[in-house]
Design an enzyme around this catalytic site. Structure first.
Site, PDB file in Angstrom:
ATOM      1  N   ASP A  11       9.588  -6.422   5.518  1.00  0.00           N
ATOM      2  CA  ASP A  11       8.467  -6.889   6.329  1.00  0.00           C
ATOM      3  C   ASP A  11       8.151  -8.288   5.824  1.00  0.00           C
ATOM      4  OD1 ASP A  11       6.050  -7.533   7.447  1.00  0.00           O
ATOM      5  OD2 ASP A  11       5.003  -5.710   6.819  1.00  0.00           O
ATOM      6  N   TYR A 230      -0.700  -1.706  -4.747  1.00  0.00           N
ATOM      7  CA  TYR A 230      -0.329  -1.459  -3.347  1.00  0.00           C
ATOM      8  C   TYR A 230       0.014  -2.777  -2.661  1.00  0.00           C
ATOM      9  CZ  TYR A 230      -0.209  -0.088   1.432  1.00  0.00           C
ATOM     10  OH  TYR A 230       0.217   0.116   2.714  1.00  0.00           O
ATOM     11  N   LYS A 233       3.863  -0.478   2.692  1.00  0.00           N
ATOM     12  CA  LYS A 233       4.611   0.758   2.599  1.00  0.00           C
ATOM     13  C   LYS A 233       6.101   0.465   2.438  1.00  0.00           C
ATOM     14  CE  LYS A 233       3.191   4.819   1.902  1.00  0.00           C
ATOM     15  NZ  LYS A 233       3.033   5.137   0.506  1.00  0.00           N
TER      16      LYS A 233
HETATM   17 MG    MG Z   1       6.417  -1.888   7.704  1.00  0.00          MG
END
Ligand code: MG
Length: 373
Positions: A11, A230, A233
């Site tokens: 991403d 974090y 994902k």
């Molecule tokens: Mg993604």
């Protein structure tokens, strides 16, 4: 001919939040791969699933090939520059290291690769999922490669029925790749006992016991293990060879009718039902739902056909309706219970600070010693 199929995805920025990459970004990645890979790639394909761009490459360099991995890394850097120019959200978010060192494993992008001797007809599937983590493939792999209730080939084909070896990784072990090899069907219950815990134990690869050939390869990256916080994902990719000594394409696709609950919905902090979607599908509801795309290819001497898109078929419209209803039901209970991930999976997020602040405000009304007295 011996070839390597590599898929590397990241991403590196998306439109309007976490929806999908811009057309210019996808085009930049496609062109950069084609230009820079001219000398050593046989073929390539670029597509997206949700906010993730996947680069599929064929070559003869073997797995973890430095040139191939550097190409993907440099391409994602070039894409990040475009994402920044366009003001895309999360530009370069999966590129967690400052400089390239050998291969992209442990640097943020997800990678799945396999090297094999091409069969006269070599069909394979590329799965790419968004808003979830590598354990999302545990159940579909188990059902397709070990359960005759789903995979009829385990009964009907002697080569398929010889069973498969599952290599399962303990992804919580960050000092190195901690794996176990288990054989289906003899070790079925052990396999199930591990794969049920999709946040910790993840199918890394599967091999045919009839021939030893590689059947499937899954990306196992967990971003929070790399970054210590974090960062988004893990959004896994998977390659699966099909037909012949392996399950049929339809047997591998079949488990996706379930819409099993996976982690990764909204802020990577909720569970949702995994929805099979056509290629180049963005996200929407509640920054999701968790989605998975599948592209089917044939390859000859390393050259890819155009992809077929098995989830872009009327059958799956019915499945998508049912899967939407499952997510909808769970969403109705908001943050309660299994709708949100357990604390152990949220420990890198802001909720830790919130609980810490409250900790000093807790007090014990009557100490246990006083009750006894
Ligand atoms: Mg993604």
């Amino acid at each position: 001919m011996k070839i390597t199929v590599s898929v590397i995805k990241a991403d590196i920025g998306s439109i309007g939040g976490h929806i999908q990459p811009s057309a210019l970004l996808v085009e930049t990645v496609r062109k950069t791969v084609a230009d820079k890979g001219k000398k050593f790639l046989i073929d390539s394909y670029v597509g997206y699933t949700g906010d993730d761009i996947a680069i599929l490459m064929t070559h003869t360099g073997g797995v973890l090939n430095e040139e191939v991995h550097k190409l993907a890394w440099d391409t994602f850097l070039a894409g990040t520059a475009v994402a920044k120019e366009q003001g895309l959200y999360g530009a370069g978010q999966d590129l967690l290291k400052d400089s390239f060192s050998g291969n992209v494993r442990g640097m943020g992008p997800a990678v799945a690769e396999m090297e094999f001797e091409e069969r006269p007809s070599e069909p394979f599937l590329l799965f790419a999922a968004d808003k979830t983590d590598p354990g999302a493939y545990n159940l579909p792999c188990y059902l397709a490669f070990a359960d005759p209730m789903v995979s009829a080939g385990l009964i009907l084909s002697p080569k398929v029925g010889a069973g498969f070896t599952f290599r399962i990784m303990d992804v919580e072990h960050t000092e190195g790749d901690r794996v176990i090899d288990l054989n289906a069907p003899e070790d079925l219950y052990d396999i199930a006992a591990l794969l049920r815990d999709q946040e910790r134990f993840v199918v890394e690869s599967i091999r045919s016991r009839a021939t030893g050939e590689i059947a499937a390869s899954v990306s196992t990256t967990r971003l929070h293990n790399i970054a210590g916080k974090y960062t988004g994902k893990d959004d896994p990719v998977m390659l699966v060879r099909v037909q012949g000594n392996f399950p049929a394409t339809g047997e591998v696709l079949s488990p996706y009718t379930i819409g099993h609950f996976v982690a990764g919905f909204m802020r990577g902090s909720h569970h949702g039902a995994l929805m099979p979607v056509p290629k180049n599908t963005g996200t929407s509801f509640f920054d999701g739902p968790p989605i998975v795309s599948c592209l089917a290819f044939s390859v000859r001497n390393g050259r890819l056909t155009e992809p077929a898109d098995p989830f872009d078929h009327p059958y799956w419209e019915y499945v998508r309706d049912r899967v939407s209803a499952k997510s909808e039901d769970l969403r109705r209970q908001g943050f309660f219970g299994p709708a949100m991930l357990p604390y152990s999976e949220l420990e890198y997020g802001g909720i830790v600070e919130r609980l810490k602040k409250m900790d000093q405000r807790f007090h014990v009304l009557v100490p246990r010693e006083e009750i006894k007295a």
